[in-house]
Scaffold this motif. Structure first.
Motif, PDB file in Angstrom:
ATOM      1  N   THR A  14      38.973  61.351  -5.396  1.00 34.60           N
ATOM      2  CA  THR A  14      37.996  62.199  -4.715  1.00 34.60           C
ATOM      3  C   THR A  14      36.634  62.038  -5.351  1.00 34.60           C
ATOM      4  OG1 THR A  14      39.737  63.836  -4.331  1.00 34.60           O
ATOM      5  CG2 THR A  14      37.472  64.558  -3.983  1.00 34.60           C
ATOM      6  N   LYS A  15      35.642  61.748  -4.525  1.00 32.81           N
ATOM      7  CA  LYS A  15      34.254  61.727  -4.985  1.00 32.81           C
ATOM      8  C   LYS A  15      33.469  62.743  -4.162  1.00 32.81           C
ATOM      9  CE  LYS A  15      34.344  58.209  -7.944  1.00 32.81           C
ATOM     10  NZ  LYS A  15      35.713  57.757  -7.787  1.00 32.81           N
ATOM     11  N   VAL A  16      32.438  63.331  -4.780  1.00 29.30           N
ATOM     12  CA  VAL A  16      31.567  64.252  -4.060  1.00 29.30           C
ATOM     13  C   VAL A  16      30.137  63.713  -4.137  1.00 29.30           C
ATOM     14  CG1 VAL A  16      30.748  66.626  -3.862  1.00 29.30           C
ATOM     15  CG2 VAL A  16      33.065  66.188  -4.695  1.00 29.30           C
ATOM     16  N   VAL A  17      29.474  63.621  -2.993  1.00 25.18           N
ATOM     17  CA  VAL A  17      28.066  63.197  -2.975  1.00 25.18           C
ATOM     18  C   VAL A  17      27.186  64.395  -2.638  1.00 25.18           C
ATOM     19  CG1 VAL A  17      28.582  60.799  -2.379  1.00 25.18           C
ATOM     20  CG2 VAL A  17      28.173  62.449  -0.548  1.00 25.18           C
ATOM     21  N   ASP A  18      25.942  64.327  -3.060  1.00 27.46           N
ATOM     22  CA  ASP A  18      25.023  65.457  -2.875  1.00 27.46           C
ATOM     23  C   ASP A  18      24.801  65.741  -1.385  1.00 27.46           C
ATOM     24  OD1 ASP A  18      24.440  63.049  -4.171  1.00 27.46           O
ATOM     25  OD2 ASP A  18      22.294  63.411  -4.187  1.00 27.46           O
ATOM     26  N   ARG A  19      24.505  66.983  -1.136  1.00 26.06           N
ATOM     27  CA  ARG A  19      24.245  67.477   0.216  1.00 26.06           C
ATOM     28  C   ARG A  19      23.235  66.564   0.927  1.00 26.06           C
ATOM     29  NH1 ARG A  19      25.030  73.236   1.423  1.00 26.06           N
ATOM     30  NH2 ARG A  19      25.417  73.535  -0.787  1.00 26.06           N
ATOM     31  N   GLY A  20      23.545  66.185   2.166  1.00 23.74           N
ATOM     32  CA  GLY A  20      22.625  65.334   2.921  1.00 23.74           C
ATOM     33  C   GLY A  20      22.791  63.844   2.646  1.00 23.74           C
ATOM     34  N   LYS A  21      23.750  63.489   1.792  1.00 22.02           N
ATOM     35  CA  LYS A  21      23.992  62.066   1.488  1.00 22.02           C
ATOM     36  C   LYS A  21      25.367  61.622   1.986  1.00 22.02           C
ATOM     37  CE  LYS A  21      20.130  61.428  -0.808  1.00 22.02           C
ATOM     38  NZ  LYS A  21      19.074  60.581  -0.218  1.00 22.02           N
ATOM     39  N   GLY A  22      26.034  62.506   2.692  1.00 16.83           N
ATOM     40  CA  GLY A  22      27.329  62.177   3.296  1.00 16.83           C
ATOM     41  C   GLY A  22      27.398  62.947   4.591  1.00 16.83           C
ATOM     42  N   ASP A  23      28.602  63.122   5.150  1.00 17.12           N
ATOM     43  CA  ASP A  23      28.710  63.913   6.373  1.00 17.12           C
ATOM     44  C   ASP A  23      30.055  64.626   6.404  1.00 17.12           C
ATOM     45  OD1 ASP A  23      27.952  65.057   8.726  1.00 17.12           O
ATOM     46  OD2 ASP A  23      28.357  63.300   9.957  1.00 17.12           O
ATOM     47  N   GLY A  24      30.201  65.621   5.545  1.00 18.95           N
ATOM     48  CA  GLY A  24      31.434  66.392   5.525  1.00 18.95           C
ATOM     49  C   GLY A  24      32.522  65.661   4.764  1.00 18.95           C
ATOM     50  N   ILE A  25      33.283  64.866   5.503  1.00 20.63           N
ATOM     51  CA  ILE A  25      34.404  64.137   4.900  1.00 20.63           C
ATOM     52  C   ILE A  25      34.447  62.709   5.426  1.00 20.63           C
ATOM     53  CG2 ILE A  25      36.918  64.043   4.615  1.00 20.63           C
ATOM     54  CD1 ILE A  25      37.119  66.965   5.135  1.00 20.63           C
ATOM     55  N   PHE A  26      34.478  61.758   4.504  1.00 26.87           N
ATOM     56  CA  PHE A  26      34.874  60.393   4.822  1.00 26.87           C
ATOM     57  C   PHE A  26      36.202  60.149   4.099  1.00 26.87           C
ATOM     58  CE2 PHE A  26      30.056  59.265   4.600  1.00 26.87           C
ATOM     59  CZ  PHE A  26      29.853  59.717   5.893  1.00 26.87           C
ATOM     60  N   ILE A  27      37.096  59.425   4.726  1.00 26.92           N
ATOM     61  CA  ILE A  27      38.387  59.128   4.096  1.00 26.92           C
ATOM     62  C   ILE A  27      38.661  57.632   4.158  1.00 26.92           C
ATOM     63  CG2 ILE A  27      40.892  59.530   4.146  1.00 26.92           C
ATOM     64  CD1 ILE A  27      40.425  62.153   5.549  1.00 26.92           C
ATOM     65  N   ASN A  28      39.066  57.069   3.036  1.00 28.17           N
ATOM     66  CA  ASN A  28      39.624  55.723   3.069  1.00 28.17           C
ATOM     67  C   ASN A  28      41.121  55.825   2.825  1.00 28.17           C
ATOM     68  OD1 ASN A  28      40.795  53.300   1.459  1.00 28.17           O
ATOM     69  ND2 ASN A  28      39.012  52.459   2.494  1.00 28.17           N
ATOM     70  N   THR A  29      41.906  55.160   3.668  1.00 31.09           N
ATOM     71  CA  THR A  29      43.321  54.991   3.349  1.00 31.09           C
ATOM     72  C   THR A  29      43.615  53.499   3.284  1.00 31.09           C
ATOM     73  OG1 THR A  29      43.847  55.214   5.697  1.00 31.09           O
ATOM     74  CG2 THR A  29      44.206  57.154   4.336  1.00 31.09           C
ATOM     75  N   SER A  30      44.338  53.109   2.254  1.00 30.69           N
ATOM     76  CA  SER A  30      44.854  51.749   2.177  1.00 30.69           C
ATOM     77  C   SER A  30      46.360  51.865   2.243  1.00 30.69           C
ATOM     78  CB  SER A  30      44.410  51.081   0.876  1.00 30.69           C
ATOM     79  OG  SER A  30      42.991  51.038   0.829  1.00 30.69           O
ATOM     80  N   GLY A  31      46.997  50.852   2.777  1.00 31.17           N
ATOM     81  CA  GLY A  31      48.432  50.950   2.982  1.00 31.17           C
ATOM     82  C   GLY A  31      49.171  49.698   2.578  1.00 31.17           C
ATOM     83  N   ILE A  32      50.405  49.899   2.141  1.00 33.46           N
ATOM     84  CA  ILE A  32      51.297  48.793   1.793  1.00 33.46           C
ATOM     85  C   ILE A  32      52.555  48.929   2.644  1.00 33.46           C
ATOM     86  CG2 ILE A  32      52.710  47.762  -0.040  1.00 33.46           C
ATOM     87  CD1 ILE A  32      50.665  48.817  -2.054  1.00 33.46           C
ATOM     88  N   GLY A  33      52.960  47.836   3.265  1.00 30.83           N
ATOM     89  CA  GLY A  33      54.180  47.833   4.066  1.00 30.83           C
ATOM     90  C   GLY A  33      55.067  46.668   3.661  1.00 30.83           C
ATOM     91  N   SER A  34      56.321  46.744   4.028  1.00 25.21           N
ATOM     92  CA  SER A  34      57.245  45.654   3.703  1.00 25.21           C
ATOM     93  C   SER A  34      57.617  44.898   4.971  1.00 25.21           C
ATOM     94  CB  SER A  34      58.503  46.210   3.041  1.00 25.21           C
ATOM     95  OG  SER A  34      59.099  47.181   3.877  1.00 25.21           O
ATOM     96  N   LEU A  35      57.704  43.596   4.854  1.00 26.99           N
ATOM     97  CA  LEU A  35      58.101  42.756   5.988  1.00 26.99           C
ATOM     98  C   LEU A  35      59.594  42.511   5.891  1.00 26.99           C
ATOM     99  CD1 LEU A  35      54.850  41.005   5.682  1.00 26.99           C
ATOM    100  CD2 LEU A  35      55.798  41.245   7.965  1.00 26.99           C
ATOM    101  N   ASP A  36      60.318  43.170   6.783  1.00 21.05           N
ATOM    102  CA  ASP A  36      61.767  43.161   6.661  1.00 21.05           C
ATOM    103  C   ASP A  36      62.419  42.226   7.683  1.00 21.05           C
ATOM    104  OD1 ASP A  36      61.394  45.162   4.709  1.00 21.05           O
ATOM    105  OD2 ASP A  36      61.273  46.681   6.287  1.00 21.05           O
ATOM    106  N   HIS A  37      61.663  41.235   8.144  1.00 22.53           N
ATOM    107  CA  HIS A  37      62.188  40.299   9.136  1.00 22.53           C
ATOM    108  C   HIS A  37      61.572  38.933   8.861  1.00 22.53           C
ATOM    109  CE1 HIS A  37      58.254  40.358  11.088  1.00 22.53           C
ATOM    110  NE2 HIS A  37      58.252  41.650  10.810  1.00 22.53           N
ATOM    111  N   GLN A  38      62.028  37.929   9.607  1.00 22.77           N
ATOM    112  CA  GLN A  38      61.585  36.554   9.337  1.00 22.77           C
ATOM    113  C   GLN A  38      60.525  36.069  10.331  1.00 22.77           C
ATOM    114  OE1 GLN A  38      62.643  35.096   6.525  1.00 22.77           O
ATOM    115  NE2 GLN A  38      63.757  36.995   6.182  1.00 22.77           N
ATOM    116  N   GLN A  39      60.110  36.925  11.265  1.00 21.69           N
ATOM    117  CA  GLN A  39      59.157  36.477  12.282  1.00 21.69           C
ATOM    118  C   GLN A  39      57.739  36.349  11.730  1.00 21.69           C
ATOM    119  OE1 GLN A  39      59.133  38.056  16.223  1.00 21.69           O
ATOM    120  NE2 GLN A  39      61.154  38.977  16.012  1.00 21.69           N
ATOM    121  N   THR A  40      57.002  35.402  12.277  1.00 22.23           N
ATOM    122  CA  THR A  40      55.575  35.308  11.967  1.00 22.23           C
ATOM    123  C   THR A  40      54.803  35.897  13.137  1.00 22.23           C
ATOM    124  OG1 THR A  40      55.969  33.297  10.730  1.00 22.23           O
ATOM    125  CG2 THR A  40      53.685  33.773  11.313  1.00 22.23           C
ATOM    126  N   ILE A  41      54.117  37.022  12.890  1.00 20.19           N
ATOM    127  CA  ILE A  41      53.358  37.692  13.946  1.00 20.19           C
ATOM    128  C   ILE A  41      51.890  37.504  13.628  1.00 20.19           C
ATOM    129  CG2 ILE A  41      52.877  39.926  15.029  1.00 20.19           C
ATOM    130  CD1 ILE A  41      55.750  40.740  14.229  1.00 20.19           C
TER     131      ILE A  41
END
Lengths: 345, 345
Positions: free
Chosen positions: A137-164
């Motif tokens: 969590t980071k907080v920026v000064d008033r007027g330098k952001g817009d309420g809430i920005f969120i970054n999500t990064s994700g990790i998934g597993s490839l449980d099949h042999q197909q190339t998509i």
């Protein structure tokens, strides 16, 4: 390392909203600045990147969410930040497993707003079956952001042999759409513009990984998947056509758009094919798999349907996708060029 | 799911800058809002989280960077965003492998600034030996951001059998500091305040994973590692002491602070023990490993040194860390409570 900025500075001296719109300018930024600077290949522009750890294949993706307003019919920035990243993993054919959450908060944000968003985000993660593993969590000064920005990064597993991947797309393949278009973008616009319709347009924000798992479990030989977020269906098909080196033909009458969404689009001057969705995707499959793909996807959304075909090979970068309109005349469907709907996700 | 916001809204109706400062209020946010909402345990508050994929252990971390100014002596937001995430992985004892990069740009940002930051980020990743696997760019309207915010998430591999975690800390362990303190924070403050010293204070922003690898390769039985970012050394030792349930004693005269940094701290009213560093960490090791740890770390930074000891067990949450000051009197060293230096990283 480049010694001179490769973006034509006389034409683009500054970053524009459209540079984040998922269209032509976004692609320019990627190709002229990011890929050369990061020593990355263009395959990195796919929704999620695949890597191997000790013989297991994993997918990795990241997205920041800057949507305005924070709450909208059918969702909020918290659930959206989970669905978007879960869907990017699903588009690589991965089973979403873990996500990280990075908040950038603006000083003065009501504490209760943060709490509501966090609750929604946690609930969405639970519904999707992903574990929130780490955060910041980071907080920026008033007027330098817009309420809430969120970054999500994700990790998934490839449980099949197909190339998509776009490079698997072949002439004759069918384009299958997982449901109706335009609800997310128009839900946001209706709130922003204070529009009222007989029924409230609800965002389609939702996870789609279970649809993809169902296709994989049924043995569908999926060639390519793409979620239809920024830039909408039109930008997605153009991006795939360019990467795959193919032409495509779509039929407008086959593309499902709800009457309320169509009305909102006409009122506000939008084309639903360019409007962002947050719970819809395109599956490109061989013709013999078309019927089964549609049947499986219809168990999730009754409006899932085939909308077009991969028609040929092409080394061009423009004019790859044609659309047979409702009056029967064909026209070229180009990638979004400017910014149709800023801060839609 | 909670039905009422657990943060006392009469006291904290809004988010304050200090909620992002890495001290007491950051911890409150984590414990009262995020951990309950995300169904996560408190171990998630460690720098990076460890998970297992097909029998291989991996570490996952995320951090957003909102530093102001974007460029400073010794670095910029691009290299900082790589070093910070690489270091979080290193603190879990992981070898950094892959990172993601999410940009939130403000409309109107000079294109050349973006290009310079991207070049620096790419160069830093190359220097650290990590691959930039995936990315995302969003643009927010003018006045709703502040130039450039960057989120980097990172994945590392755990290539050894040691458990490096606060719960491994034991009475008698030694606290080893990897170099001098306070340079990052004071470099930023000097730029913001327009201060000029005889020599420019340069940030210590740097990757530390090679130091950690060197310790592991030498067979040092590391009990805990912590980088000394927001909240500085003082907050880091308090956080570890709380999590480990131990008391610690530090000697101020042993803690290296450069004369210019000390002067800047005195001039601006800062305590260097609370100032953020971006290339310094604390290693907690058993007493028999103290000498070898210091010797190895001194090959990277001549000022690496032992600064204290884990003195006993305690179930308290306050008053865990005592500091023997330069005049010989002991005082309690508390966690940072407010926000000493907003937007330092």
């Amino acid at each position: 390392m480049n010694l001179v900025c490769p973006v034509p500075l006389d034409r683009y001296p500054q970053v524009l909203l459209a540079h984040g719109g998922g269209g032509k300018l976004s692609q320019q930024l990627l190709k002229q600045i990011f890929l050369p600077a990061f020593g990355a290949s263009e395959t990195g522009s796919h929704d999620a990147a695949v890597f191997t750890a000790n013989q297991s294949s994993l997918a990795f993706t990241t997205d920041s969410y800057v949507i305005n307003p924070l709450f909208f019919p059918g969702g909020d920035i918290g659930s959206l930040a989970v669905h978007g990243t879960v869907n990017d993993l699903a588009m690589a054919g991965a089973t979403p497993r873990y996500i990280s959450v990075g908040f950038i908060l603006e000083e003065g944000l009501p504490m209760e707003t943060l709490w509501r968003v966090a609750q929604s985000l946690g609930q969405a993660a639970q519904n999707c079956g992903v574990e929130i593993l780490t955060g910041d969590t980071k907080v920026v000064d008033r007027g330098k952001g817009d309420g809430i920005f969120i970054n999500t990064s994700g990790i998934g597993s490839l449980d099949h042999q197909q190339t998509i991947h776009p490079n698997q797309v072949q002439v004759g393949d069918r384009l299958i759409l997982s449901g109706d278009l335009g609800r997310h973008g128009m839900a946001i616009m209706a709130v922003r513009q204070g529009l009222e319709f007989e029924t409230t347009i609800e965002s389609d924000s939702a996870p789609v990984h279970r649809e993809v798992q169902a296709l994989l479990s049924a043995g569908i030989p999926i060639h390519c998947l793409r979620d239809l977020t920024r830039g909408g269906l039109a930008s997605a098909v153009n991006e795939i056509a360019q990467t795959s080196g193919v032409t495509m033909a779509l039929r407008e009458t086959l593309i499902p758009v709800e009457a309320e969404v169509q009305a909102a689009c006409e009122l506000l001057g939008f084309d639903p094919l360019y409007v962002a969705n947050e719970g819809r995707f395109l599956a490109i499959v061989p013709p013999e798999a078309e019927q089964k793909t549609v049947e499986i996807l219809q168990t999730f959304h009754p409006q899932a349907t085939a909308i077009g075909t991969v028609t040929g090979k092409s080394a061009q970068t423009l004019g790859l996708v044609s659309l047979e309109s409702s009056i029967g005349a064909p026209r070229l469907l180009d990638m979004i060029s400017g910014e149709q709907l800023p801060r839609i996700c």
